[in-house]
Design an enzyme around this catalytic site. Structure first.
Site, PDB file in Angstrom:
ATOM      1  CD  GLU A 245      -2.717   1.248   2.525  1.00 28.94           C
ATOM      2  OE1 GLU A 245      -3.511   2.194   2.643  1.00 28.94           O
ATOM      3  OE2 GLU A 245      -2.635   0.325   3.356  1.00 28.94           O
ATOM      4  CG  HIS A 279      -4.591  -0.925  -0.173  1.00 26.89           C
ATOM      5  ND1 HIS A 279      -5.681  -0.110  -0.385  1.00 26.89           N
ATOM      6  CD2 HIS A 279      -4.600  -1.187   1.179  1.00 26.89           C
ATOM      7  CE1 HIS A 279      -6.314   0.113   0.751  1.00 26.89           C
ATOM      8  NE2 HIS A 279      -5.685  -0.521   1.714  1.00 26.89           N
ATOM      9  CG  ASP A 330      -9.357   0.911   3.455  1.00 27.84           C
ATOM     10  OD1 ASP A 330      -9.382   0.488   4.621  1.00 27.84           O
ATOM     11  OD2 ASP A 330      -8.301   1.131   2.856  1.00 27.84           O
TER      12      ASP A 330
END
Length: 466
Positions: A245, A279, A330
């Site tokens: 990420e 991600h 998220d």
């Protein structure tokens, strides 16, 4: 025709099927909420409810941290000379310390109502608040997991519950920080938790999976043991992981192992189509190719990735290798299917200085292509039969409002494009069904006001306790 009287049925003048747009579609489902019959070119049956606009498949939300909805909007000020994901995380840990089982249930109930009103019909809950703030288990060690299951049942959203394995604070087995104490479980304890949660999950049709938090939070031996353990419990159980990420995460992984995070994972763990790589923002071309070959789903969360300054996933690289993908909300800075799709497309446009990047082919319409791909990938990541308007799939669907000013007078495909790119996003959503049960009518969930009051009270208590 169906061989027996359906438990429910709906007629749509226009419906987005897995094969594309269809006219005059009759849909029927059984008492379990599964589609048993879908007929194109049907005459409108007498007495059968007609959809108020184009009918779309319900969208699975493949990545959620429910408690963070109460934290959204509270970090939008500069706390240091250069804010980042890591400074945001410190503030999030402070807020998480004040979440109780009762407040989590209230927050999640409202969030799931919001999701339903915004076009999500199921959610993958990446659940890592396990214990009391000091790290001690509650009397019921599964109290917070049960709170999430109850919230999903109350709101009427489909659930894939993914308890998170979290053991270390960094690569190389660094000891967890005090702020992470309530996240920590041993591998054996996690597998035992999954066994204990199974009856409650099955009772409401929820799926149980596993979420190794990240490579920095789960040492290699624990990761392999946990994957083997969940596979023994259920060979089809979904497995989700945060990966690549942040650029710092990539650099730290290289310093620890000599490999990039996705590269290391694929070389050391049997990644397959059960996996969701959440991600996966920072990959090299060889990682895109290798990850796509495994059949894993890329879990993209455009509004959170933008909010946290993560970076942009290279969708052209991923799609060049026929990679599957879906969307999640998220941290819930935004709770809106259409907004996630719009931001995903706009990010690619800004990076490439092109338009309609995610259209599946020449002359294809981008909103249609994105919706079909995200539903397919989201269903795979959820481990549930929610892959669209097709026989054998769950009757999760939503209808747009053909009379909405942004949609009125357009054909169905242009209505979808207007919903994604030219409306207030959720404002044109009229009705929504989960497993054939109406959950949103005229844009509103029956529990909207009650759930909102519970959320406001829970958020206020957490803020006051900080």
């Amino acid at each position: 025709m169906a061989s027996e009287e359906p438990a429910g049925q709906l007629f749509a003048a226009d419906a987005l099927l897995p094969t594309g747009w269809a006219r005059n579609v009759l849909l029927q489902w059984d008492p379990s909420g599964r589609f048993t019959h879908i007929e194109e070119g049907a005459a409108p049956p007498a007495g059968v409810l007609a959809a108020p606009g184009p009918l779309l498949p319900g969208m699975p939300n493949l990545h959620s941290h429910a408690f963070q909805r109460a934290f959204a909007g509270l970090t939008e000020y500069r706390a240091r000379s250069q804010d980042s994901f890591w400074s945001w995380r410190n503030l999030m840990y402070r807020f998480a310390a004040h979440i109780t089982p009762e407040s989590l249930e209230a927050i999640a109930t409202w969030l799931y109502v919001e999701m339903l009103e915004a076009g999500y019909t199921s959610v993958c809950e990446f659940h890592y608040l396990h214990h009391a703030p000091d790290g001690q288990p509650y009397a019921d060690d599964a109290a917070l997991a049960h709170a999430l299951l109850r919230a999903a049942r109350t709101a009427g959203i489909g659930m894939t519950l993914l308890p998170v394995l979290y053991q270390t604070s960094g690569f190389g087995g660094q000891a967890p920080r005090s702020a992470q104490a309530r996240f920590i479980r041993s591998t054996d304890n996690m597998l035992s938790l999954l066994e204990r949660l199974t009856p409650a999950a099955q009772a409401q049709g929820a799926v149980l999976g596993l979420a190794p938090h990240s490579l920095r939070a789960v040492p290699p031996d624990s990761l392999r043991e946990a994957v083997a353990g969940i596979t023994a419990l259920n060979p089809q159980a979904p497995i989700h992981i945060h990966i690549a990420e942040q650029t710092q995460e990539v650099q730290d992984c290289i310093a620890w192992s000599g490999q990039r995070p996705v590269q290391w994972l694929l070389d050391h763990v049997p990644v397959d189509a059960r996996w969701c790589l959440v991600h996966a923002t920072h990959m090299k071309p060889f990682e895109y190719a290798a990850a796509a070959r495994t059949g894993a789903v890329a879990g993209l969360c455009p509004s959170t990735e933008a909010n946290l300054g993560d970076g942009l996933f290279d969708m052209q690289q991923w799609l060049a290798h026929a990679g599957a993908w879906g969307v999640g909300s998220d941290s819930h800075a935004c709770v809106n299917v259409a907004e996630e799709l719009m931001l995903l497309e706009y990010g690619q446009r800004l990076a490439l200085r092109q338009r309609n990047v995610l259209a599946s082919s020449a002359h294809a319409q981008v909103a249609t292509a994105m919706t079909q791909q995200a539903v397919h990938g989201g269903a795979q990541a959820a481990g549930r039969n929610v892959a669209g308007l097709a026989v054998g799939q769950q009757a999760d669907m939503l209808a747009l409002d053909a009379q909405h000013v942004a949609l009125a007078g357009l054909d169905a495909e242009r209505m979808l494009a207007a919903h994604v790119f030219a409306s207030q996003r959720s404002s044109a959503l009229h009705s929504l069904w989960v497993a054939g049960t109406p959950r949103v009518v005229a844009g509103r969930h029956a529990l909207h006001d009650e759930a909102a009051r519970g959320f406001v009270a829970a958020r206020g208590a957490a803020i006051a306790a900080d």
